[in-house]
Motif scaffolding. Structure first.
Motif, mmCIF file in Angstrom:
data_model
loop_
_atom_site.group_PDB
_atom_site.id
_atom_site.type_symbol
_atom_site.label_atom_id
_atom_site.label_comp_id
_atom_site.label_asym_id
_atom_site.label_seq_id
_atom_site.Cartn_x
_atom_site.Cartn_y
_atom_site.Cartn_z
ATOM 1 N N UNK A 63 7.298 11.766 0.647
ATOM 2 C CA UNK A 63 7.576 11.570 2.057
ATOM 3 C C UNK A 63 6.291 11.713 2.887
ATOM 4 N N UNK A 64 5.514 12.774 2.574
ATOM 5 C CA UNK A 64 4.286 12.969 3.349
ATOM 6 C C UNK A 64 3.253 11.866 3.067
ATOM 7 N N UNK A 65 3.281 11.388 1.846
ATOM 8 C CA UNK A 65 2.386 10.269 1.534
ATOM 9 C C UNK A 65 2.713 9.058 2.415
ATOM 10 N N UNK A 66 3.995 8.774 2.536
ATOM 11 C CA UNK A 66 4.420 7.657 3.387
ATOM 12 C C UNK A 66 3.955 7.879 4.818
ATOM 13 N N UNK A 103 10.674 20.811 -9.224
ATOM 14 C CA UNK A 103 9.774 19.661 -9.352
ATOM 15 C C UNK A 103 10.268 18.469 -8.560
ATOM 16 N N UNK A 104 11.521 18.142 -8.747
ATOM 17 C CA UNK A 104 12.062 16.936 -8.148
ATOM 18 C C UNK A 104 11.995 16.963 -6.622
ATOM 19 N N UNK A 105 12.595 18.025 -5.984
ATOM 20 C CA UNK A 105 12.489 18.029 -4.510
ATOM 21 C C UNK A 105 11.041 18.105 -4.026
ATOM 22 N N UNK A 106 10.188 18.868 -4.731
ATOM 23 C CA UNK A 106 8.784 18.937 -4.305
ATOM 24 C C UNK A 106 8.162 17.542 -4.340
ATOM 25 N N UNK A 129 0.818 -1.208 0.000
ATOM 26 C CA UNK A 129 0.000 0.000 0.000
ATOM 27 C C UNK A 129 0.848 1.253 0.000
ATOM 28 N N UNK A 130 2.022 1.167 0.606
ATOM 29 C CA UNK A 130 2.879 2.352 0.627
ATOM 30 C C UNK A 130 3.618 2.502 -0.698
ATOM 31 N N UNK A 131 4.238 1.429 -1.189
ATOM 32 C CA UNK A 131 5.161 1.589 -2.304
ATOM 33 C C UNK A 131 4.527 1.498 -3.681
ATOM 34 N N UNK A 132 3.399 0.822 -3.798
ATOM 35 C CA UNK A 132 2.800 0.738 -5.128
ATOM 36 C C UNK A 132 2.343 2.122 -5.623
ATOM 37 N N UNK A 133 1.669 2.920 -4.805
ATOM 38 C CA UNK A 133 1.297 4.266 -5.286
ATOM 39 C C UNK A 133 2.526 5.129 -5.579
ATOM 40 N N UNK A 134 3.562 4.984 -4.735
ATOM 41 C CA UNK A 134 4.759 5.806 -4.975
ATOM 42 C C UNK A 134 5.412 5.427 -6.300
ATOM 43 N N UNK A 167 9.678 14.647 -4.132
ATOM 44 C CA UNK A 167 10.232 13.816 -3.048
ATOM 45 C C UNK A 167 9.554 14.126 -1.722
ATOM 46 N N UNK A 168 9.367 15.437 -1.467
ATOM 47 C CA UNK A 168 8.705 15.819 -0.204
ATOM 48 C C UNK A 168 7.271 15.302 -0.173
#
Lengths: 360, 360, 360, 360, 360
Positions: free
Chosen positions: E344-347, E335-338, E308-313, E340-341
């Protein structure tokens, strides 16, 4: 596929049979027609004579006071012959009906001049199938009649003892002969029950080792069914023996009672064993269920381990597969080997984690 | 969808019925109004007469000493007629209540001049549904009254034997007729129980083969319910027959007792069969459960195999889809075919692994 | 959330109650205080009188030889009044204790001059809740005392028959009145048990259709509990009725015994129904379990189908997303549409495979 | 972790104990040494005296005809003292063995001059643990001896009634005292059983709400074990009381029998409650099993929903991540937003699908 | 692997044995040949003599009126010797058959001059295996014969008391000796049953902690089997003791009856314990099942959380790995750092969600 056994033998369903009067002599046993054959053994302590005949009349001359005559009739499908014999010995019509009704459960009926006993012989046929054969006995003053469906039986030991004058069988009367016959039947119950024990143990091994293949569950069901059939044959006979012991009748001599009591003890023992095996058979289903669950658990672990290791890694690879213009890591010389090494340690870490959880 | 059977028939719930005095004659059977019809069979060893009438008075003339009269009344909804007949034969009000109360369980009541017996006929209707029909019998000095809900019954065999003077039925009295009727009822129990055996076996096949579709579980439940209903109809009758055997009353002749005993043996046999089938029916649920688990196992294996093979491969492909500038392998000429071959061997390896685990 | 029922009512736990002597009159029933109210019905075949009073003394004048007096006392919380009535009728202290101890199980005590009977009324209150009300009866020479917890009861039918002289109730004595009251109680058992049957059937539908939501399992547990409570109320009364039938006492007239026997038959029938419904209730749990497993199976199939189709496809896309320099396919013009078509056929193939496995 | 209870107390295992002769007085109860203490209560309707002593001789003076003496001995570890008392009252050696053998099951032994009764007191200690204390009673002509393991007991109510002359206890003899003591024991059974009811209900809530944490299953097992222990203490006492009721002996007066019968009713009630709670306890395991399955179902649904939504989307993204040279869509201006919108609708569609399946 | 026990010992299957006459003395016990050894203990209150001999004749001189002789025969394989002893003491042939038939269930047979008792000794051998040894006793006027399969037994305590004149054993007769021997047997039942209790508790811990490894289920099955075997040895002896208590025969003295009754109480206690442990053993299977399900639940949660965590990512990363020409985000600097952040919040969000569901 498993060989299926009919739960229980069936009564005739035809309308015709249903319209018959009670006491009508209808054979409901095996299909193949077996010619009625009489085997006559006539003995006392000193003499022994044996012959077979297709002609019932031949047997009727044996009626001397100081001898015991055992007439064993094989083949019940010729109901005419059975009726003729029945009439000669003055048997009640209901008895003749029960002799040919191979579904009749074990029982004992007392009449003024004779006893009528129904039992079931359990033994293995050459092809390994369990035979459940209907046997009726009539115990009269100095004769014993036995009626069987077909040729094979469990009485060879008795025949041998009679012909070779082994033990005390020749010097005792007809009641002892009946005891000896019942004893032979019960001895075979032990064999059958022991065989079930082997089958249950073998099934336990198989279940424990089972692939969720098709047959296992049907075979357990089949074992259950066989246990129920054996119980159905054995338990009513226990009551029969118990009643012989208690009956007060000239036909049963005092000295035979000790043997009957001993026989009753054996019946109790068979019954107890049956109950124990039955419980073990029922337990097989639980065991099978648990084994399936265990296997499922194993399958799930493999899936979880594979997925837990590679899904995060794939995500990481996905990250660096993105096409953003400004991704500084992409340009660094050692990014790639560093990432590979990081992935390697991630795998190691995961494996440690699963090992600690004892999934590996 | 499965045809649902009401577990048990119900007593009336209306306040009105509840306020009625005990002994009040209230019909609670099937809804369709059936006209009360009397069928009178009057016979002795030499004579036989039979007619039907809608008029109860017609039947009352048959009361001669040396003949036996069987009056079969069809249709209980006209309680007035039933009460009239009851009064003529001097039946106790509670008996008349029980005759029309189709929920009354099998029982026997002894009165000074007659016996009252309640039983249940089980038979299959033309549409294959199991009919559980209430039947009451009154055994008097030289007459038998039978009361049925509706036309169909299981007595045609008895009627035939009466009209054609088959067997000993014509030369025996009213007690033998009651025995013959009960025997016909019990014979049909065997048919019904055998049919259940077929249904259970068919269900075993279906369960073993079952898709986790909706109906299977409801049908098993339905089978259970039917087994319970059959048991409820049969077992109390066993006690009834046992009591007839033990009763000491002029109405039951000595020579009929042998037949009653035989009937009791049959009842024991039916009961035993019912218990065995019941156990098999209950086992169906376990079997179904195991089958579902087995299927789940199979589903999980497919998932695990697919995921275990392709998730690592996808990861590998992901690796070489990354956009690092310095990934030397990307420039090698044979990288791509080498990787494809490596992937191929990975797949082969996995398949071997799963084959060794016997998942394939 | 499910309305939870206390399994069984409880005895007082206070130390004080525990230190009380046996025979101490302590009310342990419902909390709300109900004023003790006497309803007196005095009748014989010709006369009928009825009045209510809060004053126990009013009732005591009815003691004429040729009449029967039924005094129904509502409200047990005023133990003083109960003790006063008890003393007037010379009741044993233990009886008075049992009258107010609403947890007392059904029983019958014989004393020299009267019988003491405890039973449980089961009926539905207006809010649909099952009421389990304690009722005590004292059957004396020409009077019947009944003690109830609160106003509602199941005796309105009896009252109506008394006031309107329906049936034979007015011309019989006090023993017939007790029978009529017990009969009314048992009639309501049928209603309650039938209602349980409806609930079980409804629950079967729900379970079969169940979402693994929270309540279902608690409601099944609640059904079980209710079945156990009903059984606890009904079964001991069966023994009570059986003992009334067998007792040899002046208070029970010969002609009433037929009715008692009939009542006993009804009790047997209720008990049998309870056992059947109990078995069905216990089966609900298995059914629920199986339904959950079936649903899980379905969930797993969706997952497996989705994963089995798209994981390999994603792998293929991953292959052609790799950045090797030498991947000849990438440059071919029709690579892309060919791949798409191949993927399409892969999907079709998978769907066929799952259809053949009957997962779709 | 759960506090584990030993299933049952054990017999000594030392070889030494096994070599002892039957009738040897060996204390097998709790380890802590308790000094033997005698509490003597001597009373008749008018007088009451009470004192305690460590010296058994002090108690032996109380032997007057018109008074009843209750000697309560606390502490069984000093077997010497117990033997001394036993000899003074002429108790059989086997009785003395049973007094100190705290594993002895409830029973009653009749001797010529006295009754010997063994029972079990169940009560809660201050720390909430269920105490199962061995108690022996000797009922003699005008004395009662009670032997307890340790100080705490359930007899304070009886002591209070004796000292304050409440109820009829002071005016009755020794047999009534024994009844009162047994009644106190049984009253505490109700408390213990009610407490079990609370625990079972609490456990139902917990199970229903359970995380598949460790303890739940052990606690259910512990509940089962406690139910079995309670049943083991209570059921044999029921037979004891039933035998007191039936015994015909001078020591039991006619007027006490009513109370014994009442006590027996209470025992029946406790036994019934125990059976019901036992059934509910066994049901907890099923409930727990179902709850686990339900939770698993929920877990699987989350996984399936996540996977079913994102795996196809990832595939789509993978398609357009391929590096084919001729992929016309890649060059279109609106490809990207169109694809994003398509993906959005795919998600919506999937959510609708799962909602319709009621998985959300 | 688990050591498997044969369910029950078996009867001989050879055709030869089956053809033997009832009463034929055939040894069916352990294979190893043990020499028959006689141990003779001859005592009265004042004297005590003990010797062993291989020669049966030596023992036969002990027949004095005022002494009791206990002859203990070890080793049944030499059936000749057994028959010789049997003839000397005039034992019935069926008794001799039962002495060597080590499968005979516990029983008691009364003869005119002696009692014959069969029991089973249960004890642990040095290697920890449960021994189920066949023992037969003959109680005559002033002698006791005991027949054992092999050397080890449970009678050392009795021997010691005899030699050291402990307790009352030397001053009582042969009947007390039989009681003492049975008491020693029953004392060892307690030890064996207590040991089973330890094993069940240990198994509970193991099951609760179980890895779905192979053995657990087989060991539970083995425990079940052992419980069934113990029950089979113990329960019939209960009936034996009960019959000794009821028998009215000179050989059993009045004063011994109290001890027999005490012994019967102990047998009841053992039986009760066995039933309780049996129920606990059966419960182990449920417990194991639940534990497996719990473990599966845990496995599924890990999978679901990871997926559930990694499939959406991975999907998100896939989006930005697409090769569309017009994807404006790709060109933005942040774009890239945004992204990534955001990932992170999704996780974090997912972890919160699972924590709230209490899956973590």
């Amino acid at each position: 596929m498993v060989k299926r056994t009919r739960y229980l033998s069936k009564r005739p369903k035809s309308n015709q049979a249903l319209h018959q009067a009670p006491g009508t002599v209808t054979y409901v046993g095996r299909k193949e027609q077996v010619e009625t054959l009489l085997e006559v053994i006539d003995y006392n302590a000193d003499n022994y004579e044996r012959f077979t005949s297709k002609n019932p009349e031949d047997a009727f001359q044996f009626e001397e006071e100081d001898r015991t005559t055992w007439i064993n009739i094989d083949g019940l499908s010729n109901t005419k012959e059975i009726e003729k014999i029945g009439k000669y010995y003055d048997l009640h019509p209901l008895i003749i009906e029960d002799i040919v009704n191979t579904n009749q459960r074990p029982k004992i009926d007392e009449y003024k001049d004779y006893f009528f006993i129904v039992a079931k012989m359990l033994y293995f046929r050459e092809d390994g199938r369990l035979e459940n054969e209907h046997i009726s006995m009539v115990l009269g003053k100095n004769y014993v009649l036995t009626f069987q469906e077909a040729g094979g039986d469990v009485f060879n030991g008795v025949r041998e003892r009679l012909s070779q004058a082994k033990g005390r069988i020749r010097s005792r009367g007809a009641d002892y002969l009946v005891f000896a016959l019942l004893d032979a039947i019960v001895d075979h119950y032990f064999i059958v029950v022991d065989d079930m024990s082997d089958k249950i143990e073998a099934m336990e091994e198989r279940v424990f080792d089972a692939q969720p293949k098709d047959d296992t569950i049907l075979e357990i069901q089949e074992l259950k069914r066989t246990m129920l059939r054996i119980r159905r044959a054995v338990n009513p006979l226990r009551e029969v023996v118990s009643r012989i012991e208690k009956v007060d009748h000239d036909l049963i001599q005092e000295q035979t009672l000790n043997y009957i009591r001993d026989l009753y003890d054996h019946m109790l023992q068979v019954s107890e064993n049956i109950e124990i095996y039955r419980e073990m058979t029922w337990g097989l289903m639980d065991m099978y269920m648990t084994t399936i669950s265990n296997k499922m658990n194993e399958v799930m672990k493999v899936l979880t381990i594979m997925a837990s290791i590679f899904i995060p890694l794939t995500f990481l690879a996905g990250i660096y597969g993105m096409n953003f213009e400004y991704m500084p890591e992409l340009g660094y010389k050692y990014s790639y080997p560093v990432l590979l090494i990081a992935m390697f340690f991630l795998i190691i870490g995961m494996l440690f984690y699963f090992r600690r959880k004892r999934w590996l």
